[in-house]
Design an enzyme around this catalytic site. Structure first.
Site, short mmCIF file in Angstrom:
data_model
loop_
_atom_site.label_atom_id
_atom_site.label_comp_id
_atom_site.label_asym_id
_atom_site.label_seq_id
_atom_site.Cartn_x
_atom_site.Cartn_y
_atom_site.Cartn_z
N ASN A 97 -20.08 40.22 -19.66
CA ASN A 97 -21.02 39.64 -20.46
C ASN A 97 -21.47 40.47 -21.77
OD1 ASN A 97 -21.00 37.41 -18.90
ND2 ASN A 97 -22.32 38.28 -17.22
N HIS A 110 -20.73 46.80 -18.96
CA HIS A 110 -19.97 46.77 -17.53
C HIS A 110 -19.20 45.59 -17.58
CE1 HIS A 110 -23.88 44.20 -17.66
NE2 HIS A 110 -23.24 43.48 -17.03
N HIS A 112 -17.70 42.76 -14.32
CA HIS A 112 -17.73 42.32 -13.09
C HIS A 112 -16.49 42.11 -12.52
CE1 HIS A 112 -21.95 40.81 -13.36
NE2 HIS A 112 -21.76 40.99 -14.79
P1 5GP Z 1 -24.98 40.99 -16.60
O1 5GP Z 1 -25.73 41.51 -17.60
O2 5GP Z 1 -23.25 40.78 -16.71
O3 5GP Z 1 -25.59 39.16 -16.92
O4 5GP Z 1 -25.22 40.82 -15.21
C1 5GP Z 1 -25.97 41.80 -14.69
C2 5GP Z 1 -25.64 42.07 -13.08
O5 5GP Z 1 -26.25 43.19 -12.65
C3 5GP Z 1 -26.09 41.07 -12.21
O6 5GP Z 1 -24.85 40.33 -11.59
C4 5GP Z 1 -27.12 41.47 -11.27
O7 5GP Z 1 -27.08 40.93 -10.14
C5 5GP Z 1 -26.91 42.96 -11.35
N1 5GP Z 1 -27.96 43.64 -11.16
C6 5GP Z 1 -29.19 43.60 -11.67
N2 5GP Z 1 -29.93 44.64 -11.22
C7 5GP Z 1 -29.10 45.47 -10.45
C8 5GP Z 1 -29.57 46.41 -9.59
O8 5GP Z 1 -30.76 47.02 -9.34
N3 5GP Z 1 -28.55 47.02 -8.70
C9 5GP Z 1 -27.32 46.21 -8.60
N4 5GP Z 1 -26.45 46.86 -7.93
N5 5GP Z 1 -26.92 45.27 -9.31
C10 5GP Z 1 -28.09 44.76 -10.20
#
Ligand code: 5GP
Length: 126
Positions: A97, A110, A112
């Site tokens: 994303n 990052h 996923h």
């Molecule tokens: P995105 O930025 O791609 O929308 O998602 C960020 C991802 O980071 C999410 O799936 C969320 O669950 C994960 N996330 C957010 N904060 C933390 C954290 O403190 N530790 C971990 N392990 N994952 C996190």
């Protein structure tokens, strides 16, 4: 517009050891850890250690060593978790994303890795 990296984002804190994580793999340039809110039986986040905001920033400015290392870590995790089709796994999805339209929550590059169940079609209709 130049990339503006926020040193206080949550993944920067994880990289500095200020917040714990469940590490899956760590190399010179890359860290992989379990997503805190898993959306599939396999849900691993892979991040570069460098200060990149999103995938296009990483692709444009990371060194070749960083890019190769990152890609190899993704492949190793897919193999280890048994989702790589090349290893007779049932497949996976990589998501990165980026920005507002991509609904990026954490502004540190990052991907996923999602797998372990059928993931449906890529996008719901808008
Ligand atoms: P995105 O930025 O791609 O929308 O998602 C960020 C991802 O980071 C999410 O799936 C969320 O669950 C994960 N996330 C957010 N904060 C933390 C954290 O403190 N530790 C971990 N392990 N994952 C996190």
């Amino acid at each position: 517009m130049p990339y503006d990296y926020d040193q206080q984002n949550i993944f920067a804190k994880i990289l500095r050891g200020e917040i714990p994580n469940r590490t899956v793999r760590e190399t010179e340039h890359t860290l992989a850890f379990e997503d805190i809110r898993p959306q599939a039986p396999v849900h691993v986040l892979v991040i570069p250690k460098g200060a990149y905001v999103n995938f296009d920033h990483f692709g444009a400015e990371a060194t070749e060593a960083e890019i190769v290392d990152f890609t190899r870590v993704v492949a190793a995790i897919c193999a280890e978790r048994g989702v790589a089709p090349g290893g007779a796994g049932e497949g996976y999805r990589l998501i990165s994303n980026s920005g507002e339209s991509g609904a990026q929550e954490v502004p540190h590059m990052h991907v996923h890795i999602l797998g372990g169940r059928g993931l449906g079609r890529m996008l719901e209709p808008a």
